[in-house]
Write a protein that holds these residues in place. Structure first.
Motif, PDB file in Angstrom:
ATOM      1  N   ALA A   1       0.839  -1.198   0.000  1.00  0.00           N
ATOM      2  CA  ALA A   1       0.000   0.000   0.000  1.00  0.00           C
ATOM      3  C   ALA A   1       0.872   1.245   0.000  1.00  0.00           C
ATOM      4  N   ILE A   2       0.531   2.208  -0.840  1.00  0.00           N
ATOM      5  CA  ILE A   2       1.205   3.504  -0.852  1.00  0.00           C
ATOM      6  C   ILE A   2       0.453   4.416   0.103  1.00  0.00           C
ATOM      7  N   VAL A   3       1.157   4.928   1.102  1.00  0.00           N
ATOM      8  CA  VAL A   3       0.529   5.771   2.119  1.00  0.00           C
ATOM      9  C   VAL A   3       1.312   7.064   2.254  1.00  0.00           C
ATOM     10  N   ARG A   4       0.610   8.173   2.245  1.00  0.00           N
ATOM     11  CA  ARG A   4       1.244   9.465   2.514  1.00  0.00           C
ATOM     12  C   ARG A   4       0.503  10.130   3.675  1.00  0.00           C
ATOM     13  N   SER A   5       1.134  11.120   4.293  1.00  0.00           N
ATOM     14  CA  SER A   5       0.460  11.867   5.343  1.00  0.00           C
ATOM     15  C   SER A   5      -0.407  12.939   4.694  1.00  0.00           C
ATOM     16  N   THR A   6      -1.495  13.267   5.370  1.00  0.00           N
ATOM     17  CA  THR A   6      -2.393  14.308   4.869  1.00  0.00           C
ATOM     18  C   THR A   6      -2.049  15.625   5.541  1.00  0.00           C
ATOM     19  N   SER A   7      -2.694  16.683   5.074  1.00  0.00           N
ATOM     20  CA  SER A   7      -2.496  17.999   5.686  1.00  0.00           C
ATOM     21  C   SER A   7      -3.370  18.169   6.916  1.00  0.00           C
ATOM     22  N   SER A   8      -4.114  17.109   7.258  1.00  0.00           N
ATOM     23  CA  SER A   8      -5.004  17.172   8.411  1.00  0.00           C
ATOM     24  C   SER A   8      -4.226  17.375   9.699  1.00  0.00           C
ATOM     25  N   LYS A   9      -4.775  18.181  10.615  1.00  0.00           N
ATOM     26  CA  LYS A   9      -4.132  18.410  11.910  1.00  0.00           C
ATOM     27  C   LYS A   9      -4.198  17.158  12.781  1.00  0.00           C
ATOM     28  N   ARG A  10      -5.023  16.179  12.356  1.00  0.00           N
ATOM     29  CA  ARG A  10      -5.137  14.948  13.128  1.00  0.00           C
ATOM     30  C   ARG A  10      -4.044  13.942  12.763  1.00  0.00           C
ATOM     31  N   SER A  11      -3.166  14.334  11.889  1.00  0.00           N
ATOM     32  CA  SER A  11      -2.015  13.477  11.524  1.00  0.00           C
ATOM     33  C   SER A  11      -2.481  12.133  10.981  1.00  0.00           C
ATOM     34  N   GLU A  12      -3.330  12.176   9.986  1.00  0.00           N
ATOM     35  CA  GLU A  12      -3.855  10.949   9.404  1.00  0.00           C
ATOM     36  C   GLU A  12      -3.042  10.536   8.188  1.00  0.00           C
ATOM     37  N   GLY A  13      -3.044   9.235   7.926  1.00  0.00           N
ATOM     38  CA  GLY A  13      -2.436   8.735   6.711  1.00  0.00           C
ATOM     39  C   GLY A  13      -3.495   8.578   5.631  1.00  0.00           C
TER      40      GLY A  13
END
Length: 372
Positions: free
Chosen positions: A104-116
């Motif tokens: 799986a390709i996973v990146r971090s989001t710009s969400s303040k909740r630190s979600e992948g």
């Protein structure tokens, strides 16, 4: 047995005939066996859009509702490339469960909740598309490579729009620059306009599932059309002023290639944030890792320590200083994102900051004492 539960042998035969071009194999068949016994159908997700997905099943293409399996964990949201179990007789046809993902390709989001955010799953090759119409950004390539290595798939770099490089020597130098940046990764100059490199790339991706990654304007959709042998993906011209493009592709689409294998085209990525990608970063900078093993101190920070093999390589010119700077940057970034969800690591980083702060103050006091 009720009419809603097809016989296992006939299901297996139908699955092989219909799903084999999409990557179905004996391992997936074994993984799916418990769900087949429940009368569910296997399917591969070819597109996701607002809580629904298109998937190919032994009964053809279906529109599935993902509400049943939508979890609070964003890492388990149904994604293009997933293999799922679907209720064929439901109204609507619910996706009941996800099969375990191989990669799986996973990146971090710009969400303040630190979600992948999962970009694509169950892929074998990640084709990082880099346009030669603009100046190479080696740091960005390293970032994409870290993301790719961490996924568990095999990355390769496609230098697109190679026909825009005026001479062979110049192209050779560009390829060498990227090869130095991407140890262990094949670098292929390609041109969708002339066909250069397309045959080589096609041969590589014809087995398994491949995904195209890159920023907008990198030529992903044009390359996808070349690999697919027809104009399936819309293409827009990039801006002459900076070589940037608009988001031609707005969803992740999985398509069967005529020579075998499947291809996932993705929207251009504005940001490539790492998500717990320490192993991927180490793989990208494997030569630094090898040098670090030769340092005098096992906890060498490669800053001013005596006997540092990394600094020695920079001094003798065998390691570009830019590589070490980029390595440090990605390691720090990855530590920050992991620390947001790992209390133990947060505490370790905090202790490290305090220690370095104390050492810095002690050094300043010693310096002041000498001045007096």
């Amino acid at each position: 047995m009720s009419n809603t539960q097809p016989h296992t042998s006939s299901l297996t035969s139908a699955a092989q005939d219909t799903l084999a071009p999409y990557g179905w194999d004996t391992a997936w068949e074994a993984e799916f066996a418990p769900y087949a016994a429940q009368g569910l159908l296997p399917g591969r997700v070819v597109r996701v859009d607002r809580g629904q997905c298109d998937l190919v099943t032994p009964r053809g293409v279906m529109r599935g509702d993902t509400e049943f399996v939508t979890p609070r964990d964003p890492m388990r949201v149904v994604c293009t490339g997933d293999w799922v179990a679907v209720d064929p007789d439901g109204d609507p046809q619910f996706v009941r469960t996800l099969l375990p993902r191989r990669t799986a390709i996973v990146r971090s989001t710009s969400s303040k909740r630190s979600e992948g955010q999962v970009l694509a799953t169950n892929i074998d090759h990640i084709v990082i598309c880099v346009s030669l119409a603009v100046e190479l950004d080696l740091g960005r390539i390293e970032r994409f490579l870290a993301l790719a290595w961490e996924s568990g798939a095999q990355p390769l770099v496609a230098l697109t729009k190679a026909d825009l490089v005026p001479d062979v020597t110049g192209l050779s130098y560009l390829v060498q620059d990227v090869e130095t940046t991407a140890p262990g990764v094949q670098v292929i100059p390609v041109s969708s306009a002339t066909g250069e490199g397309v045959e080589v790339l096609t041969a590589i991706v014809s087995g398994g599932t491949s995904v195209l990654l890159g920023v907008s304007g990198a030529g992903k959709s044009t390359l996808a059309n070349a690999l697919l042998g027809e104009d399936v993906m819309d293409v827009q011209a990039t801006r002459d002023v900076d070589g940037k493009g608009r988001h031609t592709t707005t969803t992740r689409n999985l398509l069967v290639m005529p020579g075998g294998g499947v291809l996932i085209d993705t929207p251009g990525l504005r940001g490539v944030g790492l998500w717990d990608a320490e192993a991927g970063v180490h793989q990208v900078f494997s030569e630094i890792e090898d040098l670090a093993a030769q340092c005098r101190f096992h906890d060498c920070a490669h800053e001013a320590e005596p006997g540092c093999a990394v600094l020695g390589a920079i001094e003798d010119g065998t390691l570009p200083e830019r590589r070490l700077d980029s390595y440090r940057k990605l390691i720090r970034e990855n530590q920050r994102i992991v620390a947001k969800t790992d209390a133990r690591l947060r505490a370790e980083i905090r202790r490290d900051w305090k220690l370095k702060g104390a050492q810095g103050r002690a050094a300043m006091e010693a310096k002041r004492g000498r001045v007096r």
